[in-house]
Design an enzyme around this catalytic site. Structure first.
Site, short mmCIF file in Angstrom:
data_model
loop_
_atom_site.label_atom_id
_atom_site.label_comp_id
_atom_site.label_asym_id
_atom_site.label_seq_id
_atom_site.Cartn_x
_atom_site.Cartn_y
_atom_site.Cartn_z
N LYS A 206 0.72 -1.11 -0.09
CA LYS A 206 -0.09 0.10 0.01
C LYS A 206 0.85 1.28 -0.05
CE LYS A 206 -3.51 2.82 2.66
NZ LYS A 206 -4.68 2.31 3.60
N ARG A 216 -10.73 9.94 1.94
CA ARG A 216 -10.55 10.56 3.24
C ARG A 216 -11.60 11.70 3.45
NH1 ARG A 216 -3.80 11.03 3.13
NH2 ARG A 216 -3.55 8.77 2.96
N LYS A 228 1.52 9.97 5.90
CA LYS A 228 1.32 8.54 6.26
C LYS A 228 2.85 8.16 5.75
CE LYS A 228 -3.58 7.79 6.93
NZ LYS A 228 -4.71 7.04 6.42
N GLU A 244 7.37 -6.87 1.04
CA GLU A 244 6.05 -6.72 1.95
C GLU A 244 5.17 -7.79 1.89
OE1 GLU A 244 5.31 -4.88 4.44
OE2 GLU A 244 6.24 -2.98 4.33
N LYS A 259 -2.15 -1.58 -3.95
CA LYS A 259 -3.02 -0.42 -3.83
C LYS A 259 -2.14 1.12 -4.02
CE LYS A 259 -6.06 2.17 -0.48
NZ LYS A 259 -6.51 1.86 0.87
N SER A 285 -10.04 5.78 -4.44
CA SER A 285 -11.01 6.95 -4.62
C SER A 285 -10.71 8.02 -5.74
CB SER A 285 -11.30 7.53 -3.17
OG SER A 285 -9.99 7.89 -2.71
N TYR A 324 -15.18 1.38 -6.78
CA TYR A 324 -16.36 1.84 -6.22
C TYR A 324 -17.16 2.08 -7.57
CZ TYR A 324 -13.55 3.46 -2.58
OH TYR A 324 -12.74 3.59 -1.40
C1 PBG Z 1 -7.26 3.34 5.63
C2 PBG Z 1 -7.53 3.18 4.25
C3 PBG Z 1 -7.40 4.23 3.19
C4 PBG Z 1 -8.00 3.66 2.13
C5 PBG Z 1 -8.53 2.35 2.24
N1 PBG Z 1 -8.32 2.21 3.75
C6 PBG Z 1 -6.88 5.51 3.26
C7 PBG Z 1 -5.57 5.92 3.66
O1 PBG Z 1 -4.61 4.89 3.92
O2 PBG Z 1 -5.41 7.16 4.11
C8 PBG Z 1 -7.94 4.28 0.84
C9 PBG Z 1 -8.86 3.80 -0.05
C10 PBG Z 1 -9.47 4.77 -1.34
O3 PBG Z 1 -8.98 5.72 -1.32
O4 PBG Z 1 -10.24 4.53 -2.06
N2 PBG Z 1 -6.32 2.79 6.14
#
Ligand code: PBG
Length: 335
Positions: A206, A216, A228, A244, A259, A285, A324
């Protein structure tokens, strides 16, 4: 020599790949990659209340639903052949604290939603997110102390979250936090609580991505300070993704995930080649928002662009795609 004077018999083209593209049915016979609703998982945002359908501004066509409405969405998705849902709770600030305490409430929003879903649609695979951010007053996936994310103490919280979700009936728990050692911690906690059948879908690679912005917004879960980057991966790295992924598999992951998807197709392909477990990818998203925005402007054809991105994620090697647009894609595929 003028082109018109070139004799037909002088032409020696031995390979004519266009023959296999001549008609739609030939193209369908020779197609290498298939996309089906069975490849898709629909992420859903759940909010407290009844009969709520609250649009997410930065994600046209996506809503925050109350539990009753989520059940309707689940039934619709299942009828269209979508085998799984990924749930994310959107909580008011008043329910958030430093240690994500509400995540452990056996009657919490997420837990009650999982129960309602498994009652109404037992065949539907329900996946729950394990990370502190939707519950954290700091908006981080881990515990924050002195401006730092404390890895090992976070693991205890995540493990308790996962057990609580499994107890509510989740089929898979999906750690999206990127703490070190979380998959092992979750597996041990689940097993010792008797949940040996609950799977782990690990967000293994990720990345610290700009494409999570609309998510968010949907959960109001942006980090209150900092970013992050000390836990999510550097977009420049792909060997590290393999590290990982391998760690997560050693620790007990049943499915690994990359991701975001579109900007990381090379990573999906490398991971697919390196492991034997199923590989998932998350069309996040921001990817969804980008497609919708360009389509709304009339700058790309929405359905064609959407299906091309999903097919490319399949082609890269992901057998499972979180998107989505799962309902929209499934409807297109059914035509
Ligand atoms: C949080 C999480 C996130 C997403 C899925 N789980 C956001 C982040 O890491 O800030 C993002 C999914 C998306 O953007 O569609 N742990």
């Amino acid at each position: 020599m003028k082109p018109s004077s070139r004799k037909k018999k002088d032409l020696v083209i031995t390979e004519r790949p266009r023959r296999n593209r001549r008609t739609s049915s030939i193209r369908s016979l020779v197609r290498e990659t298939r996309l089906s609703p069975e490849n898709l998982i629909l992420p859903l945002f759940v909010v407290p209340g009844k009969n709520v359908q609250n649009p997410v501004d930065s994600m046209p066509g996506v809503f925050r639903f109350s539990r009753d409405r989520i059940v309707q969405e689940a039934r619709r998705a299942f009828r269209l052949g979508i085998p799984g849902l990924a749930l994310f709770p959107a909580l008011p600030d008043s329910m958030k604290d430093k240690r994500a305490g509400e995540a452990l409430n056996p009657k919490g929003l997420l837990q009650e939603t999982v129960r309602a879903l498994k009652d109404a649609c037992p065949e539907m695979t329900v996946i729950t997110d394990v990370a502190m951010d939707p519950y954290s007053s700091d908006g981080h996936d881990g515990l924050v102390r002195g401006g730092k994310i404390v890895n090992d103490e976070t693991l205890d919280i995540l493990a308790a979250m996962a057990v609580s979700q499994a107890r509510a009936g989740a089929d898979f728990v999906a750690p999206s936090d990127m703490m070190d050692g979380r998959v092992g911690a979750l597996r041990r906690a689940l097993d010792s609580a008797g949940h040996t059948d609950t799977g782990i879908l690990a967000y293994s690679a990720k990345y610290a991505s700009a494409f999570y912005g609309p998510f968010r917004d949907a959960l109001d879960s942006a980090p209150r300070t900092g970013d992050k980057k000390t836990y999510q991966m550097d977009p420049a790295n792909s060997r590290e993704a393999l590290r990982e992924v391998q760690l997560d598999i050693q620790e007990g992951a049943d499915i690994v995930m990359v991701k975001p998807a579109l900007a990381y197709l090379d990573v999906i392909a490398r991971v697919r080649a390196a492991v034997k477990v199923p590989v998932a990818a998350y069309q996040v998203s921001g990817e969804y928002a980008m497609l919708k925005a360009a389509a709304q402007k009339g700058w790309v054809r929405e359905e064609d662009a959407l299906m091309e991105t999903l097919l490319s994620i399949r082609r890269a090697g992901a057998g499972i795609i979180l998107t989505y647009a799962a309902l929209q894609a499934a409807e297109i595929l059914r035509r």
